[in-house]
Design an enzyme around this catalytic site. Structure first.
Site, PDB file in Angstrom:
ATOM      1  CG  HIS A  62      94.495  26.419 -74.471  1.00  0.00           C
ATOM      2  ND1 HIS A  62      93.658  27.386 -74.960  1.00  0.00           N
ATOM      3  CD2 HIS A  62      94.888  25.692 -75.557  1.00  0.00           C
ATOM      4  CE1 HIS A  62      93.517  27.249 -76.271  1.00  0.00           C
ATOM      5  NE2 HIS A  62      94.260  26.227 -76.663  1.00  0.00           N
ATOM      6  NE  ARG A  64      91.995  24.613 -70.520  1.00  0.00           N
ATOM      7  CZ  ARG A  64      91.687  24.610 -71.807  1.00  0.00           C
ATOM      8  NH1 ARG A  64      91.388  25.746 -72.430  1.00  0.00           N
ATOM      9  NH2 ARG A  64      91.674  23.487 -72.490  1.00  0.00           N
ATOM     10  CG  ASN A  94      90.589  29.196 -75.020  1.00  0.00           C
ATOM     11  OD1 ASN A  94      91.720  29.351 -74.556  1.00  0.00           O
ATOM     12  ND2 ASN A  94      90.168  28.007 -75.413  1.00  0.00           N
ATOM     13  CG  ASP A 152      93.188  28.380 -80.149  1.00  0.00           C
ATOM     14  OD1 ASP A 152      93.162  27.928 -81.306  1.00  0.00           O
ATOM     15  OD2 ASP A 152      93.423  27.676 -79.156  1.00  0.00           O
ATOM     16  CG  HIS A 179      90.655  27.452 -84.036  1.00  0.00           C
ATOM     17  ND1 HIS A 179      90.936  26.514 -83.065  1.00  0.00           N
ATOM     18  CD2 HIS A 179      89.587  26.959 -84.719  1.00  0.00           C
ATOM     19  CE1 HIS A 179      90.074  25.505 -83.155  1.00  0.00           C
ATOM     20  NE2 HIS A 179      89.236  25.757 -84.156  1.00  0.00           N
ATOM     21  CG  ASN A 278      88.621  21.157 -83.152  1.00  0.00           C
ATOM     22  OD1 ASN A 278      88.809  20.706 -84.276  1.00  0.00           O
ATOM     23  ND2 ASN A 278      87.893  22.238 -82.925  1.00  0.00           N
ATOM     24  CG  ASP A 305      96.250  23.258 -79.153  1.00  0.00           C
ATOM     25  OD1 ASP A 305      95.852  24.025 -78.247  1.00  0.00           O
ATOM     26  OD2 ASP A 305      95.522  22.868 -80.069  1.00  0.00           O
TER      27      ASP A 305
END
Ligand code: DOR
Ligand code: ZN
Length: 424
Positions: A62, A64, A94, A152, A179, A278, A305
């Site tokens: 990620h 961001r 995401n 995801d 996911h 998670n 992750d």
């Protein structure tokens, strides 16, 4: 620019090499792999006692950016990646805006072209806005350069929609990454459901929320005759379901992350929010199953992750803290420590999980040290021990589950496209 790496133990599973070699890099490419190369090079790396392997391909990161540059950016994440021996990442979609249309992908491509220190591949979304309501234009995502699709952070609950996604993914030649989580079963859980969740007084996430969705995702992919990749596998039942599917010849692959083979739910007894992610840390039996799955090849890939969050989002009450931990800087050392030195994997198998298999699954021409290929390489000091400290992390966020741990195996150099992008 030319670089000569001398006298390393070269591990290149694709070419069945595990032995002493020199590697000559000219421009962006590997020009020669042989014993005792006598060539002039602008830069010489004395790699006696070191391990040299293809650069890590981390298919779950990620970044961001765009949208949450306070957590991480392409510049900071790819610097952290280079420090961790990672030469290629797959950027999860995401973001804000989500990677659900060509315009957003173009926006991110522009940032990557300007700021990335290593290779960044983009993962598009399965559904518009990752809302699970309407499919993204998957063919358009492929045309704009996406390498995979995933929602995801969320699963697509609607079976028909997910089946349609697998069919479109197959038509477009894109990998679908799942996911796998039934959020109704996860409820408002924050840790693994079990004795510890009761003891801690925290709501539990049952393993069923993961493995039942793994089962469904595999069933739908089989119906669509499409390949499926299951992200962040954390529990025994998921490993067993995937092993059975593979035996049946279904085109399923999967990944786990270092925290799932290094830590259990017992790490939560101090309410440390850096242990909150998670899927959650599971039981000792689950950790053992993850290690067995890596050993027997059921689990194909180790991915970080990497999920950066700010201190404001982590240094708060456990139930309110965000899910996720960073991992780019520690994934190699954690894997060496927990898997190689505890004799779960040998070096060849480790390199397969970190580079060879992700390249194969993503369909990219990487993960090897063949002559003529792009020089994405990591030089490792296998015996070097170092302590993970918050101050030593260069990622913009510091939410790392390994802070305070001593890990064995340090990155000396990361070379990406023939350039040294990290030197210890
Ligand atoms: O812990 C997690 N963090 N799991 C996910 O699936 C998403 C990720 C994030 O984006 O923070
Ligand atoms: Zn996820």
């Amino acid at each position: 620019m030319s670089i000569l790496i001398k006298g390393a133990r070269v591990i290149d599973p694709a070419n069945k090499i595990d032995g002493l070699r020199d590697i000559l890099i000219e421009g962006e490419k590997i020009s020669q792999v042989a014993k005792n190369i006598k060539a002039h090079a602008e830069s010489i790396i004395d790699a006696a006692g070191k391990i040299v392997s293809p650069g890590i391909i981390d298919m779950h990161v990620h970044l961001r950016q765009p949208g949450r540059e306070d957590k991480e950016t392409v510049a900071t994440a790819t610097s952290a990646a280079a420090k961790g021996g990672v030469a290629t990442v797959l950027a999860m979609p995401n973001t804000n805006p989500a990677m659900d249309c060509p315009e957003s992908i173009e926006l991110l491509k522009g940032i990557i072209a300007k700021d990335a220190r290593i290779n960044v591949l983009i993962c598009g979304t399965i559904t518009k806005g990752r809302l699970g309501q309407e499919l993204s234009d998957i063919l358009a995502l492929k045309k704009s350069g996406a390498y995979a699709i995933s929602d995801d952070g969320c699963s697509v609950d609607n079976d028909e929609l997910m089946l349609g996604a697998f069919k479109k993914a197959k038509q477009s030649g894109l990998l679908a990454i799942c996911h796998s989580e039934d959020k109704i079963l996860s409820g408002r859980g924050v840790v693994n459901l079990g004795f510890n969740s009761t003891r801690l007084g925290l709501r539990g996430i049952p393993k069923e929320s993961e493995y039942r969705r793994v089962e469904r995702d595999i069933e739908l992919a089989e119906k669509a005759q499409a390949p499926v990749h299951i992200a962040h596998v954390s529990c025994r039942e998921s490993v067993e379901i995937i092993a059975t599917a593979k035996k049946k010849g279904i085109k399923v692959t999967c990944e786990t992350a270092p925290h799932y083979f290094s830590l259990t739910e017992d790490a939560l007894l101090g309410y440390d929010t850096n242990m909150k992610m998670n899927p959650p840390l599971r039981s000792k039996s689950d950790l053992a199953a993850i290690k067995e799955g890596l050993k027997d090849g059921t689990i194909d890939v180790i991915a970080s992750d990497h999920a950066p969050h700010t201190e404001n989002e982590k240094d708060i009450e456990f139930e309110r803290a965000e899910f996720g931990v960073i991992g780019l800087e520690t994934e190699l050392a954690a894997s060496i420590t927990e898997l190689v030195y505890s004799k779960i994997l040998d070096w060849r198998q480790l390199v397969e999980c970190l580079a060879v298999n992700p390249a194969r699954i993503l369909g990219i021409d990487k993960g090897t040290l063949s002559e003529g290929k792009t020089a994405d390489i990591v030089v490792i000091s296998p015996e070097e021990e170092w302590q993970v400290t918050k101050g030593g992390l260069i990622s913009k966020s510091k939410n790392c589950a390994f802070i305070g741990r001593t890990l064995k195996g340090a990155v000396d150099y990361t070379i990406c496209n023939g350039k040294i992008v990290y030197k210890r």
